[in-house]
Scaffold this motif. Structure first.
Motif, PDB file in Angstrom:
ATOM      1  N   VAL B 410       0.837  -1.203   0.000  1.00  0.00           N
ATOM      2  CA  VAL B 410       0.000   0.000   0.000  1.00  0.00           C
ATOM      3  C   VAL B 410       0.872   1.253   0.000  1.00  0.00           C
ATOM      4  N   MET B 411       1.943   1.242   0.812  1.00  0.00           N
ATOM      5  CA  MET B 411       2.834   2.406   0.897  1.00  0.00           C
ATOM      6  C   MET B 411       3.537   2.663  -0.430  1.00  0.00           C
ATOM      7  N   HIS B 412       3.976   1.586  -1.081  1.00  0.00           N
ATOM      8  CA  HIS B 412       4.724   1.760  -2.329  1.00  0.00           C
ATOM      9  C   HIS B 412       3.900   2.435  -3.410  1.00  0.00           C
ATOM     10  N   GLU B 413       2.582   2.325  -3.304  1.00  0.00           N
ATOM     11  CA  GLU B 413       1.728   2.977  -4.292  1.00  0.00           C
ATOM     12  C   GLU B 413       1.346   4.385  -3.861  1.00  0.00           C
ATOM     13  N   GLY B 414       1.836   4.795  -2.700  1.00  0.00           N
ATOM     14  CA  GLY B 414       1.591   6.164  -2.271  1.00  0.00           C
ATOM     15  C   GLY B 414       0.272   6.396  -1.556  1.00  0.00           C
ATOM     16  N   TRP B 415      -0.428   5.309  -1.155  1.00  0.00           N
ATOM     17  CA  TRP B 415      -1.688   5.478  -0.415  1.00  0.00           C
ATOM     18  C   TRP B 415      -1.361   5.544   1.080  1.00  0.00           C
ATOM     19  N   TYR B 416      -0.621   6.583   1.513  1.00  0.00           N
ATOM     20  CA  TYR B 416      -0.158   6.612   2.897  1.00  0.00           C
ATOM     21  C   TYR B 416      -1.300   6.680   3.891  1.00  0.00           C
ATOM     22  N   TRP B 417      -2.328   7.487   3.571  1.00  0.00           N
ATOM     23  CA  TRP B 417      -3.428   7.631   4.538  1.00  0.00           C
ATOM     24  C   TRP B 417      -4.111   6.295   4.792  1.00  0.00           C
ATOM     25  N   LEU B 418      -4.199   5.487   3.733  1.00  0.00           N
ATOM     26  CA  LEU B 418      -4.850   4.186   3.877  1.00  0.00           C
ATOM     27  C   LEU B 418      -4.021   3.278   4.776  1.00  0.00           C
ATOM     28  N   ALA B 419      -2.703   3.295   4.552  1.00  0.00           N
ATOM     29  CA  ALA B 419      -1.823   2.460   5.373  1.00  0.00           C
ATOM     30  C   ALA B 419      -1.884   2.892   6.833  1.00  0.00           C
ATOM     31  N   ILE B 420      -1.964   4.215   7.071  1.00  0.00           N
ATOM     32  CA  ILE B 420      -2.014   4.698   8.462  1.00  0.00           C
ATOM     33  C   ILE B 420      -3.295   4.225   9.138  1.00  0.00           C
ATOM     34  N   VAL B 421      -4.435   4.314   8.398  1.00  0.00           N
ATOM     35  CA  VAL B 421      -5.695   3.836   8.969  1.00  0.00           C
ATOM     36  C   VAL B 421      -5.580   2.344   9.300  1.00  0.00           C
ATOM     37  N   GLY B 422      -4.921   1.587   8.409  1.00  0.00           N
ATOM     38  CA  GLY B 422      -4.757   0.157   8.642  1.00  0.00           C
ATOM     39  C   GLY B 422      -3.948  -0.128   9.893  1.00  0.00           C
ATOM     40  N   VAL B 423      -2.852   0.620  10.090  1.00  0.00           N
ATOM     41  CA  VAL B 423      -2.019   0.403  11.273  1.00  0.00           C
ATOM     42  C   VAL B 423      -2.789   0.768  12.533  1.00  0.00           C
ATOM     43  N   LEU B 424      -3.503   1.906  12.499  1.00  0.00           N
ATOM     44  CA  LEU B 424      -4.293   2.313  13.670  1.00  0.00           C
ATOM     45  C   LEU B 424      -5.319   1.239  14.009  1.00  0.00           C
ATOM     46  N   ASN B 425      -5.916   0.645  12.977  1.00  0.00           N
ATOM     47  CA  ASN B 425      -6.906  -0.399  13.207  1.00  0.00           C
ATOM     48  C   ASN B 425      -6.281  -1.621  13.866  1.00  0.00           C
ATOM     49  N   SER B 426      -5.044  -1.937  13.452  1.00  0.00           N
ATOM     50  CA  SER B 426      -4.371  -3.077  14.072  1.00  0.00           C
ATOM     51  C   SER B 426      -4.179  -2.834  15.561  1.00  0.00           C
ATOM     52  N   VAL B 427      -3.928  -1.579  15.922  1.00  0.00           N
ATOM     53  CA  VAL B 427      -3.758  -1.249  17.343  1.00  0.00           C
ATOM     54  C   VAL B 427      -5.061  -1.491  18.096  1.00  0.00           C
ATOM     55  N   VAL B 428      -6.187  -1.082  17.492  1.00  0.00           N
ATOM     56  CA  VAL B 428      -7.480  -1.315  18.136  1.00  0.00           C
ATOM     57  C   VAL B 428      -7.702  -2.817  18.314  1.00  0.00           C
ATOM     58  N   SER B 429      -7.311  -3.604  17.282  1.00  0.00           N
ATOM     59  CA  SER B 429      -7.584  -5.039  17.347  1.00  0.00           C
ATOM     60  C   SER B 429      -6.780  -5.691  18.466  1.00  0.00           C
ATOM     61  N   LEU B 430      -5.607  -5.115  18.781  1.00  0.00           N
ATOM     62  CA  LEU B 430      -4.803  -5.643  19.887  1.00  0.00           C
ATOM     63  C   LEU B 430      -5.649  -5.719  21.154  1.00  0.00           C
ATOM     64  N   PHE B 431      -6.482  -4.704  21.369  1.00  0.00           N
ATOM     65  CA  PHE B 431      -7.260  -4.603  22.591  1.00  0.00           C
ATOM     66  C   PHE B 431      -8.190  -5.804  22.766  1.00  0.00           C
ATOM     67  N   TYR B 432      -8.942  -6.150  21.693  1.00  0.00           N
ATOM     68  CA  TYR B 432      -9.917  -7.232  21.922  1.00  0.00           C
ATOM     69  C   TYR B 432      -9.306  -8.616  21.811  1.00  0.00           C
ATOM     70  N   TYR B 433      -8.232  -8.764  21.007  1.00  0.00           N
ATOM     71  CA  TYR B 433      -7.592 -10.085  20.998  1.00  0.00           C
ATOM     72  C   TYR B 433      -6.958 -10.355  22.358  1.00  0.00           C
ATOM     73  N   MET B 434      -6.360  -9.308  22.946  1.00  0.00           N
ATOM     74  CA  MET B 434      -5.712  -9.508  24.234  1.00  0.00           C
ATOM     75  C   MET B 434      -6.735  -9.665  25.356  1.00  0.00           C
ATOM     76  N   LYS B 435      -7.969  -9.213  25.100  1.00  0.00           N
ATOM     77  CA  LYS B 435      -9.021  -9.423  26.095  1.00  0.00           C
ATOM     78  C   LYS B 435      -9.229 -10.920  26.316  1.00  0.00           C
ATOM     79  N   ILE B 436      -9.182 -11.698  25.213  1.00  0.00           N
ATOM     80  CA  ILE B 436      -9.306 -13.153  25.339  1.00  0.00           C
ATOM     81  C   ILE B 436      -8.112 -13.694  26.116  1.00  0.00           C
ATOM     82  N   ALA B 437      -6.904 -13.236  25.745  1.00  0.00           N
ATOM     83  CA  ALA B 437      -5.698 -13.721  26.421  1.00  0.00           C
ATOM     84  C   ALA B 437      -5.745 -13.382  27.904  1.00  0.00           C
TER      85      ALA B 437
END
Lengths: 102, 493
Positions: B410-437
């Protein structure tokens, strides 16, 4: 007046709209499925009309024949599921079937 | 096209269609075996297992093969088709293993166990065809083949209220969205006068269709395809179906049809809609839907207390990540999607398998019942941790490598905003996956908590899925190479 492509497309668009309306407003599972049939037949009408007026071949007709068969298969599966619903819930109203958490 | 120009399929074409033929043959044999030998589900199970393993072995040969059109131009066989054949055979094998030891499927009161295994074979064959369709008719037929069998599988526990509700919701959403898609296909046929992808592409490249009608076609088509991959706003069925259906079926649905939907979308959009990108900016449309999908999936997953439902929302979020790679229209993006689909199949099947294995003794998927599992069932819990880390995208697991390639594309094509949203989303997902752990390790189990024996077959399957999830996090080269080889002859790029 000759019947042209626009007439077919208008009828099919109307059918599509009616089908979508039925799906969105009806709460009876069987009526819902009838709405789906309308949508499929709207697409069929399009295929046949385009085959006649745009393509000039038989490809669109073949698609329509396939879709008719598929609609029958889909109705069989869907009605079997509605039957299971009636056995388990005693109703075919889709609004009463919401035990799973929203 | 006139009647005399219709190609009659050549029997020698079946040579390129062997894995599908084997799966459909296994379906018929399993049904027949089930009729002849009643109440011995081992017969259909063995038939389908043998079929899936044969299809797997047969599929590897096609990875480096150049593109070849067979069966009267309805189906194309190339490296990507071979990759998806391998993926679907693996998913089928894993699902069979998961189902065999599952009480929900094999419990004493269940009927028609043989038909369940036959349906897995039918769906696997159908998904393979979805990855190979190169004709609007075949697109619709393969999609419906998979849909119709999945409606039945969702309602397999036909006396269960939850399963009946799941299959009802599935069939209604599915029938409507595939009908809407068919209407879109008919309009596309009218605009271009052709049913084959090549014909549609040529007509669009020659300037057929104005922006408004092309946008309409795109939206109508995305209704059907988006429903298959559980993309917002066509995702409504997914949480209910995954929660209500038997857990092995949910596991299968969350990886199989989703990957098949992506395969279908890739071939269709890359081949036909690419020339139309100047008149309808479908890439931006999908970028917006991708952001909506991952954000919605992750934010709603945070609030879930039913693990099956949580995993359903997580699988919606993952469709969002995959869509990012999809709209890049580059070989790099495509390789990243294929690799991610492979990794996703491993880790998501693993996470669902953990739920299946526990459901046998707990009879519940509620998060509170998972308290203290880290000590009540340490090995299985440890493997679940691997899957959760991988789903989040943390090193040293396969999920990290998969996400890394995806974001890099995604970054190589210059869609930086999209990649940033994706990374931020991964951070949110950490919260609920770790809730199970956290629940498994840091919440004390009540004193009367039942023991959680895990079936030996489930242990074996957990290891079979957890080992590559870890291994691919360290040595991913071989599998990445598989994805790279699959797209080398993909001409639509």
């Amino acid at each position: 007046m000759t019947v042209g492509l626009e007439h077919y497309l208008t009828v099919s668009a109307l059918l599509f709209g009616l089908g979508l309306y039925a799906v969105l407003t009806r709460r009876n599972a069987v009526a819902l499925l009838m709405g789906v049939e309308l949508i499929l037949n709207a697409a069929n009408l399009n295929f046949v009309a385009f085959a006649r007026f745009v393509d000039g071949g038989v490809e669109g007709h073949i698609v329509a024949a396939f879709v008719i068969v598929l609609a029958a298969a889909e109705a069989a599966v869907a009605l079997a599921i509605v039957l299971a619903m009636f056995r388990n819930f005693g109703t075919v109203n889709v609004d009463t079937v919401n035990r799973l958490k929203r | 096209m006139s009647v005399d120009m219709l190609q009659i399929p050549d029997w020698s074409d079946l040579g390129g269609f062997l894995p599908e033929t084997v799966m459909f043959g296994a379906f018929l044999l399993a049904l027949l075996g089930d009729l002849v030998v009643r109440r011995r589900p081992v017969v259909p199970f063995a038939v389908v297992m043998a079929g899936a393993l044969t299809a797997l072995a047969l599929s590897f040969a096609g990875l480096d093969a150049p593109e070849r059109t067979i069966l009267g131009g309805l189906v194309v066989v190339d490296g990507m088709a071979a990759f998806f054949r391998i993926l679907f055979s693996l998913i089928a094998v894993a699902t069979l293993l998961v189902s065999w030891a599952s009480e929900e499927i094999m419990g004493r009161s269940r009927e028609n166990k043989g038909e369940y295994y036959a349906l897995i074979a039918l769906m696997t064959g159908g998904m393979m065809v979805m990855a190979e369709a190169r004709d609007l008719l075949m697109l619709y037929l393969s999609l419906e083949l998979v849909s119709l069998s999945s409606y039945v599988m969702a309602g397999y526990m036909r006396n269960s209220l939850r399963a009946t509700e799941a299959s009802l919701k599935y069939v209604i959403f599915g029938a409507v969205s595939s009908g809407v898609m068919l209407y879109g296909l008919s309009l596309l046929y009218g605009l271009t006068g052709s049913l084959t992808y090549a014909g549609v592409r040529d007509a669009l490249a020659a300037g057929a269709g104005d922006p408004l009608s092309l946008l309409t076609v795109c939206v109508l088509l995305l209704a059907g395809l988006g429903y298959k991959i559980a993309m917002v706003p066509f995702h409504f069925w997914a949480p209910d179906v995954y929660e209500g259906a038997p857990t092995p079926v949910s596991a299968f649905f969350s990886v199989g049809p989703k990957a098949a939907g992506f395969a279908l979308m890739i071939r269709f959009f890359y081949t036909t809609m690419q020339p139309a990108v100047d008149r309808v900016d479908w890439r931006l449309l999908i970028a917006v839907l991708s952001v909506a999908t991952m954000t919605f999936g992750n934010l709603v997953a945070v609030r879930q207390v039913n693990v099956k439902r949580l995993l359903a929302y997580s699988s919606i979020a993952h469709a969002g990540y995959l869509l990012m790679g999809f709209l890049m229209l580059t070989a790099e993006g495509l390789q990243a999607i294929l690799f991610y689909l492979l990794v996703y199949a491993l880790m998501n099947l693993g996470a669902f398998l953990f739920v299946v294995a526990l459901n046998n003794s707990l009879k519940s998927e509620h998060l509170d019942d998972y308290a203290g599992l880290g000590f009540r069932s340490p090995w299985a819990a440890a493997m679940m941790i691997v899957f959760l880390f991988s789903l989040t995208g943390l090193p040293p697991t396969a999920g990290f490598i998969g996400k890394f390639y995806l974001f890099a594309a995604v970054m190589h094509e210059g869609w930086y905003w999209l990649a940033i949203v994706g990374v931020l989303n991964s951070v949110v997902s950490l919260f609920y996956y770790m809730k199970i752990a956290r629940t498994m390790y840091f919440t004390k189990a009540p004193a009367d908590a039942p023991a959680v024996p895990i079936a030996p077959l489930h242990y074996v399957t957990l290891v079979l899925l957890a080992a590559p999830t870890l291994f691919l996090g360290l040595y991913w080269g071989g599998f990445k190479d598989l994805a790279d080889r699959a797209v080398q002859h993909f001409t639509a790029l």
